[in-house]
Design an enzyme around this catalytic site. Structure first.
Site, PDB file in Angstrom:
ATOM      1  N   TYR A 276       0.812  -1.219   0.000  1.00 19.60           N
ATOM      2  CA  TYR A 276       0.000   0.000   0.000  1.00 19.60           C
ATOM      3  C   TYR A 276       0.847   1.271   0.000  1.00 19.60           C
ATOM      4  CZ  TYR A 276      -3.311  -3.628   1.172  1.00 19.60           C
ATOM      5  OH  TYR A 276      -4.056  -4.781   1.152  1.00 19.60           O
TER       6      TYR A 276
ATOM      7  N   HIS B  73      -9.945   0.630  -4.139  1.00 19.52           N
ATOM      8  CA  HIS B  73      -8.886  -0.166  -3.519  1.00 19.52           C
ATOM      9  C   HIS B  73      -7.546   0.475  -3.834  1.00 19.52           C
ATOM     10  CE1 HIS B  73     -11.612  -3.442  -2.551  1.00 19.52           C
ATOM     11  NE2 HIS B  73     -12.129  -3.286  -3.761  1.00 19.52           N
TER      12      HIS B  73
HETATM   13  C1  DHK Z   1      -7.124  -3.228   1.200  1.00 20.71           C
HETATM   14  C2  DHK Z   1      -7.045  -4.296   2.036  1.00 20.71           C
HETATM   15  O1  DHK Z   1      -6.845  -4.140   3.322  1.00 20.71           O
HETATM   16  C3  DHK Z   1      -7.152  -5.662   1.521  1.00 20.71           C
HETATM   17  O2  DHK Z   1      -7.769  -6.519   2.441  1.00 20.71           O
HETATM   18  C4  DHK Z   1      -7.850  -5.716   0.216  1.00 20.71           C
HETATM   19  C5  DHK Z   1      -7.497  -3.328  -0.226  1.00 20.71           C
HETATM   20  C6  DHK Z   1      -7.325  -4.687  -0.768  1.00 20.71           C
HETATM   21  C7  DHK Z   1      -6.798  -2.243  -1.015  1.00 20.71           C
HETATM   22  O3  DHK Z   1      -6.101  -2.516  -1.983  1.00 20.71           O
HETATM   23  O4  DHK Z   1      -6.986  -1.074  -0.658  1.00 20.71           O
HETATM   24  O5  DHK Z   1      -7.726  -7.008  -0.324  1.00 20.71           O
END
Ligand code: DHK
Length: 151
Positions: free
Chosen positions: A24, A101
């Site tokens: 992320y 996402h």
């Molecule tokens: C965020 C999460 O915490 C995951 O559980 C998902 C999502 C994807 C994201 O890409 O923001 O699978």
């Protein structure tokens, strides 16, 4: 009158930028929120940006959105793939819903390839990190102004 948008974030979103996997990115959740707030201000949107690790709290907020919000942007995170209560609450919301996402869920494990949220979403944005969040705000602003039609 400015439109009100609820931007709801699910479990573990508060850890963005802190986990070592790099999935992320490095930007903190607080910084992502600040970027969304700045973009919402520029678009003339009133933004309620919230995060919870609890399914029922997210359901309560979606129900609150029925009364107080013109659009919902939601990253239900891990609950995306399991939560029928969140789907049912979203189906009761009358207005644009963007599923967002941070990561490209289609490049990841197959258990992330089935989204209940998508059943209620007007559109889906994935894989663009915080840019995608700002794009979601632009999308709802245009949808609410009737510049873009729902398909
Ligand atoms: C965020 C999460 O915490 C995951 O559980 C998902 C999502 C994807 C994201 O890409 O923001 O699978």
């Amino acid at each position: 009158m400015p439109y009100t948008v609820f931007f709801l974030n699910g479990p573990n979103a508060n850890l963005y930028g802190l986990d070592t996997s790099g999935t992320y990115g490095t930007e903190s959740f607080a910084s992502i929120e600040a970027g969304c707030q700045k973009h919402a201000d520029a678009l003339g949107l009133t933004l309620a940006f919230r995060q919870s690790n609890h399914e029922g709290v997210l359901v309560d907020w979606i129900q609150e959105a029925r009364l107080r919000a013109d659009a919902v942007i939601i990253n239900a995170a891990g609950l995306t793939y399991s939560s029928i209560p969140i789907l049912d609450a979203l189906l009761a919301f009358d207005g644009p819903i963007i599923e967002a996402h941070m990561s490209n869920i289609w490049k990841r494990e197959s258990f992330r390839h089935h989204s209940y949220v998508s059943k209620a979403a007007t559109g889906v944005i994935a894989g663009l990190g915080a840019l995608g969040y700002r794009m979601a705000l632009t999308a709802v602003a245009e949808l609410l102004e009737g510049k873009a039609k729902r398909v």
